[in-house]
Design a protein around this motif. Structure first.
Motif, PDB file in Angstrom:
ATOM      1  N   ILE A 168      75.252  22.596  46.204  1.00  0.00           N
ATOM      2  CA  ILE A 168      74.355  23.109  45.413  1.00  0.00           C
ATOM      3  C   ILE A 168      75.207  24.088  44.361  1.00  0.00           C
ATOM      4  O   ILE A 168      75.198  24.193  42.963  1.00  0.00           O
ATOM      5  N   GLU A 169      76.032  24.810  45.207  1.00  0.00           N
ATOM      6  CA  GLU A 169      77.087  25.697  44.438  1.00  0.00           C
ATOM      7  C   GLU A 169      77.973  24.899  43.618  1.00  0.00           C
ATOM      8  O   GLU A 169      78.175  25.461  42.333  1.00  0.00           O
TER       9      GLU A 169
ATOM     10  N   THR B 194      75.432  22.853  40.533  1.00  0.00           N
ATOM     11  CA  THR B 194      74.343  23.730  39.829  1.00  0.00           C
ATOM     12  C   THR B 194      74.536  23.577  38.209  1.00  0.00           C
ATOM     13  O   THR B 194      73.553  23.147  37.636  1.00  0.00           O
ATOM     14  N   GLU B 195      75.608  24.159  37.900  1.00  0.00           N
ATOM     15  CA  GLU B 195      75.494  24.383  36.270  1.00  0.00           C
ATOM     16  C   GLU B 195      75.403  23.195  35.510  1.00  0.00           C
ATOM     17  O   GLU B 195      74.550  23.016  34.392  1.00  0.00           O
TER      18      GLU B 195
ATOM     19  N   PRO C 191      72.304  18.828  37.241  1.00  0.00           N
ATOM     20  CA  PRO C 191      71.016  19.350  37.616  1.00  0.00           C
ATOM     21  C   PRO C 191      70.290  18.068  38.466  1.00  0.00           C
ATOM     22  O   PRO C 191      69.701  18.094  39.415  1.00  0.00           O
TER      23      PRO C 191
ATOM     24  N   THR D 180      71.894  18.227  41.867  1.00  0.00           N
ATOM     25  CA  THR D 180      71.480  19.493  42.662  1.00  0.00           C
ATOM     26  C   THR D 180      70.423  19.767  42.893  1.00  0.00           C
ATOM     27  O   THR D 180      69.761  20.048  44.108  1.00  0.00           O
TER      28      THR D 180
ATOM     29  N   ALA E  42      69.676  28.340  40.682  1.00  0.00           N
ATOM     30  CA  ALA E  42      69.517  26.880  40.014  1.00  0.00           C
ATOM     31  C   ALA E  42      68.153  26.778  39.447  1.00  0.00           C
ATOM     32  O   ALA E  42      68.105  26.407  38.304  1.00  0.00           O
TER      33      ALA E  42
ATOM     34  N   ILE F  31      64.020  20.174  39.702  1.00  0.00           N
ATOM     35  CA  ILE F  31      64.640  21.420  40.306  1.00  0.00           C
ATOM     36  C   ILE F  31      63.440  22.353  40.637  1.00  0.00           C
ATOM     37  O   ILE F  31      63.413  23.091  41.433  1.00  0.00           O
TER      38      ILE F  31
END
Length: 769
Positions: A363-364, A367-368, A371, A374, A403, A413
């Motif tokens: 996830i870390e 995320t950016e 998606p 993520t 997120a 998400i």
């Protein structure tokens, strides 16, 4: 560059920035001609402050629905003599061509443009004005920045049909960007020649070509002495690609991962390819091969693999090619590959789907810009939180919050994130969460409810709010929460389960709050909404939780709030009360809630005449005999009548039933109640009860009030003795004992109340010196 939700207190800098942005006019700016923001002429701000103002502004516009964007915000930074910008991160639709144009005189060092779909080729020209200072640039997801509008020649009729058309700019290159070292062109549109675009850059150190399909990447070797980071996410690789990558000997970070769901990839990762990387890229500290189909000849035989303690030593690696590493990798991306489940993985940080640590790393890391990956990682976290216990709760919460804030418009998400939040905020984790973190959760939950009228998101968000202490923890967003819930309840097609949770929340929100809150919520249409729900349930002949909670909510919102009581009467509340009594004669809880509410209405002198009809008085009199819910229904009916009696015989405008007859039934009812009854009621103030003591017009009302006080101070002395003393009840009772008109038994009871309170006071005297 994503901002993690944090658990430490906000810095003074952050608080000041936030305050200034929310109050630009009163702090840094004034309004010119009532419309354009202008910086005060005596203001000079360094880049440390200006960067933060711009970056926080973008964050606020994106994540805070109450924050209003300003058309002329970026013009505040147009003059480098008063404001300096160096490192800014702009996102999505918030930024347009004219915004970048406004700051073109600034000497930017770092410019990140993420998913800025409104930027066109006009902004490419603006970029040139930063070319002599830019070191780091991202155009990730800026899908229109290479398009310009062109008017086709010989307009005539064509203008009406096709006034402007988008034309791809092909002649732009990074000529003159002599200091540029870090470049992200992720999701660049097809048709732009990447090689020509990049050729002028002398010494690139980091390049991201995510989501771009290039069959020939030979040109990358021109930076083989400078390139330390290369990202080729979702590029379909071939043997040629691998040979080129192996020549980039300075690489420290290589990412050839892919979304294994996106499209069919022909390339399969083999032992030979990984060996090639390990042998040639001797500086490698980070490698991402997530999503690849692995040809299984990479792993050590399983007997040997399971031996001994888990180790990150390359010599013991379960992945054979990595035995050749000089030292463990800092990061290894193995998300959605079979390799992440092996025992010995030579890396300090691994992204994968094997356990909580790997999932959080995924996830870390993604995320950016990813998606799609993520949301699948958050889904795995949801399962961990639901089935096992999360061991890194704080980190998990912060990552999910980040997120959700970053991808406010991404349905996947929002669905998985809101579901994970429900499990991560439930009571077993409560002690580990600070006020600040819980407030951040509430903010993203409300954002989700605002952006998505979708059933799953709405349900998840409402359920998550139920994990909070209401109203205390929601007080800081009080108006907004109520508006969102009423909005849900006013939708014509309503999911039954959401309706139930939303009514429960509405009820909790108006319980134990100040009257000004109740008035504000009343003005939002709360009373009307609850009555509509009751009406619907009546039509269906169902008395369920929604029906009971709606009456309960009306009881709470009318407590000592005359405006809301009046609304209840104006919107035919009494008609619904009678219909509900008739339709559901056996529903005790319902009767209690309805009579509690009518007790509030009866406390308002101006509204009592509306209760003075034969029909209503008969109903209240008959309910005196009710045994529903212990004494509650009978007690509340008697309370309503006590207030009506208090207005005296001249207010009794009806023939049937006679006033004396009703008084007789009231005495009988009060005498039948057990003084030790435990109560389903909560008084915040005794004022409406105390009103009935100093009067001689209705001894039975006086008796009801004294009985109520005696019951409460004997059963709940800790709560109600101090309240009665504080509100001046004792002198009123003493005066009443002296009154000739008061009944003997009422005086007896009043003496007992006074005695209880003085005993309570003595027991709780502070004798320690």
């Amino acid at each position: 560059s994503l901002k993690m939700a944090s658990d430490s207190p906000e810095s003074l800098m952050t608080l000041c920035t936030d305050y200034c942005l929310r109050n630009l006019e009163g702090t840094l700016c004034y309004l010119l001609d009532n419309e354009t923001l202008r910086l005060h002429p005596d203001i000079f701000l360094p880049s440390e402050i200006c960067d933060k103002l711009v970056n926080e502004y973008v964050e606020l516009v994106k994540t805070d629905s109450i924050f209003e964007p300003h058309e002329s915000f970026f013009t505040l930074f147009s003059d480098p003599r008063s404001t300096r910008l160096a490192r800014i991160h702009l996102r999505e639709h918030i930024v347009q061509d004219q915004d970048l144009e406004a700051i073109r005189k600034q000497d930017l060092i770092e410019l990140y443009l993420t998913n800025c779909e409104k930027l066109t080729a006009k902004s490419l020209q603006t970029l040139v004005s930063f070319s002599h200072t830019l070191i780091s640039l991202s155009l990730f997801g800026c899908c229109n920045i290479f398009y310009e509008e062109e008017n086709p020649g010989g307009c005539e009729d064509d203008c009406l049909v096709n006034p402007t058309r988008q034309v791809l700019v092909k002649d732009f290159t990074f000529e003159g960007f002599s200091r540029l070292r870090i470049l992200n062109l992720g999701r660049l549109i097809e048709g732009v020649n990447v090689e020509t675009l990049l050729r002028p850059l002398a010494s690139l150190a980091a390049l991201d070509l995510s989501g771009i399909q290039l069959n020939d990447v030979g040109f990358l070797t021109q930076w083989k002495d400078s390139l330390v980071s290369l990202v080729l996410y979702n590029m379909d690789l071939s043997e040629e690609h691998i040979q080129v990558i192996a020549q980039l000997r300075k690489l420290r970070h290589l990412d050839i991962s892919r979304d294994h769901l996106s499209s069919y990839y022909k390339f399969k990762l083999t032992r030979r390819v990984l060996n090639l990387f390990v042998e040639n890229l001797v500086n490698l500290t980070s490698l991402d091969i997530s999503g690849h189909t692995m040809l299984e000849n990479c792993t050590i035989p399983s007997m040997e693999e399971k031996m001994g303690q888990t180790s990150i030593e390359p010599a013991k690696s379960s992945i054979a090619p990595f035995r050749g590493l000089k030292r463990p990798l800092q990061f290894l991306g193995l998300f959605e590959t079979s390799l992440c489940r092996l025992t010995h993985i030579p890396a300090y940080k691994v992204s994968g789907d094997k356990n909580e640590e790997q999932v959080l790393n995924a996830i870390e890391a993604y995320t950016e810009h990813r998606p799609e990956i993520t949301s699948r990682a958050i889904n795995l976290l949801f399962d961990i939180a639901r089935i096992e216990r999360c061991s890194q709760l704080l980190r998990a919460l912060q990552l999910v919050i980040t997120a959700l804030k970053c991808h406010k418009d991404d349905k996947n998400i929002q669905v998985t994130g809101s579901a994970a939040l429900f499990y991560l905020t439930n009571s077993e984790y409560r002690m580990e969460q600070s006020v600040k973190l819980r407030r951040q959760v509430i903010q993203v939950v409300l954002n989700g409810m605002e952006s998505y009228q979708e059933v799953t998101v709405q349900r998840n968000c409402c359920l998550t709010l139920c994990n909070f202490s209401i109203p205390e923890e929601l007080e800081f967003q009080y108006r907004r929460v109520n508006e969102l819930l009423l909005n849900i309840l006013n939708q014509s097609r309503q999911d039954e389960s959401i309706q139930r949770i939303a009514v429960h929340l509405c009820n909790a929100l108006v319980c134990q709050v100040d009257n000004d809150h109740k008035e504000a919520v009343g003005k939002m249409g709360f009373v009307m909404t609850m009555l509509k729900l009751i009406q619907k349930k009546l039509a269906d002949k169902t008395c369920d939780q929604v029906m009971e909670f709606s009456w309960s909510a009306l009881w709470n919102i009318t407590d000592e709030t005359p405006d809301n009581c009046e609304m209840f009467l104006n919107y035919s509340g009494m008609k619904l009360f009678l219909e509900c009594l008739k339709e559901f004669p056996e529903k005790q809880e319902l009767h209690r809630n309805m009579l509690g509410l009518l007790g509030n209405v009866a406390e308002v002198k101006e509204l009592r005449p509306q209760l003075m009809t034969s029909q209503f008085i008969s109903v209240f009199s008959n309910l005196l005999e009710s045994k529903a819910d212990g004494i509650e229904v009978s007690y509340n009916a008697c309370g309503v009548l006590s207030h009506i009696m208090f207005d005296g015989p001249e207010a009794w405008r009806i023939y049937e039933p006679h006033r004396e007859e009703v008084v007789k039934r009231m005495w009988a009812a009060i005498q039948s109640w057990d003084i030790n009854s435990r109560r389903n009621i909560n008084y915040r103030s005794f004022e409406p009860i105390l009103r009935l003591l100093p009067q001689g017009i209705s001894p039975v009302s006086q008796h009801w009030a004294t009985w109520a006080l005696y019951n409460l101070v004997s059963v709940y002395p800790d709560k109600y003795c101090p309240l009665l003393i504080k509100e001046g009840g004792i002198p009123l009772l003493k005066d009443m004992i002296k009154m000739a008109s008061a009944r003997q038994e009422t005086k007896e009871m009043a003496r007992k109340v006074i005695e209880h309170c003085s005993n309570f006071k003595e027991e709780n005297m502070d004798t320690s010196r």
